[in-house]
Design an enzyme around this catalytic site. Structure first.
Site, mmCIF file in Angstrom:
data_model
loop_
_atom_site.group_PDB
_atom_site.id
_atom_site.type_symbol
_atom_site.label_atom_id
_atom_site.label_comp_id
_atom_site.label_asym_id
_atom_site.label_seq_id
_atom_site.Cartn_x
_atom_site.Cartn_y
_atom_site.Cartn_z
ATOM 1 N N ASN A 9 0.869 -1.179 0.000
ATOM 2 C CA ASN A 9 0.000 0.000 0.000
ATOM 3 C C ASN A 9 0.902 1.223 0.000
ATOM 4 O O ASN A 9 1.529 1.539 1.008
ATOM 5 C CB ASN A 9 -0.883 -0.048 1.270
ATOM 6 C CG ASN A 9 -1.685 1.232 1.454
ATOM 7 O OD1 ASN A 9 -1.773 2.067 0.544
ATOM 8 N ND2 ASN A 9 -2.270 1.389 2.635
ATOM 9 N N LYS A 11 0.090 4.299 -0.265
ATOM 10 C CA LYS A 11 -0.497 5.507 0.349
ATOM 11 C C LYS A 11 -0.261 6.725 -0.563
ATOM 12 O O LYS A 11 -0.324 6.600 -1.773
ATOM 13 C CB LYS A 11 0.049 5.696 1.762
ATOM 14 C CG LYS A 11 -0.102 4.411 2.588
ATOM 15 C CD LYS A 11 0.149 4.594 4.044
ATOM 16 C CE LYS A 11 -0.066 3.246 4.749
ATOM 17 N NZ LYS A 11 -0.074 3.356 6.190
ATOM 18 N N HIS A 95 -9.689 1.330 4.539
ATOM 19 C CA HIS A 95 -8.414 1.450 5.261
ATOM 20 C C HIS A 95 -8.622 2.429 6.429
ATOM 21 O O HIS A 95 -9.361 3.401 6.297
ATOM 22 C CB HIS A 95 -7.323 1.955 4.317
ATOM 23 C CG HIS A 95 -5.963 1.908 4.942
ATOM 24 N ND1 HIS A 95 -5.542 2.847 5.857
ATOM 25 C CD2 HIS A 95 -4.949 1.012 4.823
ATOM 26 C CE1 HIS A 95 -4.316 2.524 6.262
ATOM 27 N NE2 HIS A 95 -3.933 1.415 5.648
ATOM 28 N N GLU A 97 -6.936 4.768 7.537
ATOM 29 C CA GLU A 97 -6.651 6.172 7.215
ATOM 30 C C GLU A 97 -7.825 6.803 6.457
ATOM 31 O O GLU A 97 -8.069 7.999 6.566
ATOM 32 C CB GLU A 97 -5.335 6.280 6.431
ATOM 33 C CG GLU A 97 -4.145 6.036 7.356
ATOM 34 C CD GLU A 97 -2.890 5.513 6.679
ATOM 35 O OE1 GLU A 97 -2.815 5.505 5.442
ATOM 36 O OE2 GLU A 97 -1.976 5.078 7.416
ATOM 37 N N GLU A 167 -5.760 -4.854 10.299
ATOM 38 C CA GLU A 167 -4.729 -3.850 10.529
ATOM 39 C C GLU A 167 -5.035 -3.114 11.829
ATOM 40 O O GLU A 167 -5.813 -2.148 11.826
ATOM 41 C CB GLU A 167 -4.708 -2.846 9.375
ATOM 42 C CG GLU A 167 -4.372 -3.462 8.043
ATOM 43 C CD GLU A 167 -3.709 -2.471 7.107
ATOM 44 O OE1 GLU A 167 -2.614 -2.767 6.640
ATOM 45 O OE2 GLU A 167 -4.271 -1.375 6.891
ATOM 46 N N GLY A 173 2.303 2.036 10.773
ATOM 47 C CA GLY A 173 3.292 3.098 10.648
ATOM 48 C C GLY A 173 3.972 3.455 11.964
ATOM 49 O O GLY A 173 4.640 4.480 12.053
ATOM 50 N N SER A 213 3.216 -2.402 10.256
ATOM 51 C CA SER A 213 4.664 -2.503 10.478
ATOM 52 C C SER A 213 5.245 -3.863 10.102
ATOM 53 O O SER A 213 6.117 -4.394 10.799
ATOM 54 C CB SER A 213 5.016 -2.137 11.933
ATOM 55 O OG SER A 213 4.580 -0.818 12.214
HETATM 56 P P1 PGA Z 1 2.704 0.112 7.639
HETATM 57 O O1 PGA Z 1 1.251 0.380 6.983
HETATM 58 O O2 PGA Z 1 3.228 -1.169 7.063
HETATM 59 O O3 PGA Z 1 3.529 1.324 7.268
HETATM 60 O O4 PGA Z 1 2.499 -0.005 9.130
HETATM 61 C C1 PGA Z 1 0.359 -0.661 6.733
HETATM 62 C C2 PGA Z 1 -0.917 -0.112 6.129
HETATM 63 O O5 PGA Z 1 -1.363 0.968 6.511
HETATM 64 O O6 PGA Z 1 -1.517 -0.753 5.230
#
Ligand code: PGA
Length: 253
Positions: A9, A11, A95, A97, A167, A173, A213
């Protein structure tokens, strides 16, 4: 039985030029890889370029979000028909976000899921609890609720591929990954909820990915859990070599 999916992803990172230079390095590194499905989710402005550059390769590409209607006066939105028309194969839905910053609700995720299935787009439905909910002992309730809402009114007899990504919001993140045991528990419970809604066969076929992560160092241990069928990778998917290492995680004995 369930083919694992390793998805990146991106983003709001990478211009079309940066996306193509990633692919120049990444595609040769994974060109013979067949064990896992590999999917990239670039930004909307790079999606067409990535779709073109990955034609006839073992990499698929999808959108990070979409609207549930086919067209209309919705400035800034992209519809399922439009994605299907450029041969996009996957779409991320709900997601965290998007839920947090774009105020996507459980109902919207449900409408989008129905629209994706209706357009033969493989949906990756994201669910996950916040730290506050986990600390209050509400992880199970939150996950069951999000899965139940997403699947509301979905035909149990359908055979379209369905992917769910667990998630935990607190692991995205942040560098703090959920432990393999925490993830396995959550995935088992998500699969039970899918079975309750769509029946055991569909639940057995549903791929459940972990995101939060994921790095080359923890991919193998996570993937060794029986109900973890892949990874949705954010930060570590931006670098071609690092993401290729995750794709090629070694299976634990
Ligand atoms: P990350 O993000 O691997 O940077 O923690 C995962 C995601 O938001 O899909």
């Amino acid at each position: 039985m369930r083919k694992p999916v390793i998805a990146g992803n991106w983003k709001m990172y990478k211009t079309p030029k940066e996306s193509l230079s990633f692919l120049e390095r990444f595609l040769p590194l994974i060109k013979d890889h067949t064990r896992d499905e590999i999917v990239l989710f670039p930004t909307m402005s790079s999606l067409g370029y990535v779709l073109d550059a990955t034609q006839n390769t073992n990499v698929r590409a999808g959108a990070q979000t979409m609207h549930w209607l086919n067209e209309g006066p919705y400035t800034g939105q992209t519809s399922p028909t439009m994605l299907a028309s450029i041969h996009c194969t996957h779409v991320l839905l709900g997601h965290s976000e998007r839920r947090i910053y774009a105020h996507e609700t459980d109902d919207m995720v449900n409408w989008k899921l129905k629209a994706a299935l209706g357009h033969a787009l493989t949906p990756v439905v994201c669910v996950g609890e916040t730290l506050d909910k986990r600390q209050s002992g509400l992880t199970d309730a939150v996950l069951r609720w999000q899965v139940a809402c997403a699947l509301n009114g979905i035909e149990p007899a359908g055979s379209e591929p369905l992917i769910i990504a667990y998630e935990p919001v607190w692991a995205i993140g942040t560098g703090s990954t959920a432990t393999p045991a925490q993830v396995q528990d959550a995935h088992r419970m998500i699969r039970d909820e899918v079975a309750a809604r769509l029946g055991p066969d569909r639940a057995n076929e549903t791929r459940i990915l972990y995101g939060g992560s994921v790095k080359p160092e923890n991919a193998s241990t996570l993937m060794a859990q029986p109900d973890i069928d892949g990874a949705l990778v954010g930060g570590a998917s931006l670098d071609a070599e690092t993401f290729a290492q995750i794709v090629k995680y070694t299976s634990q004995p």
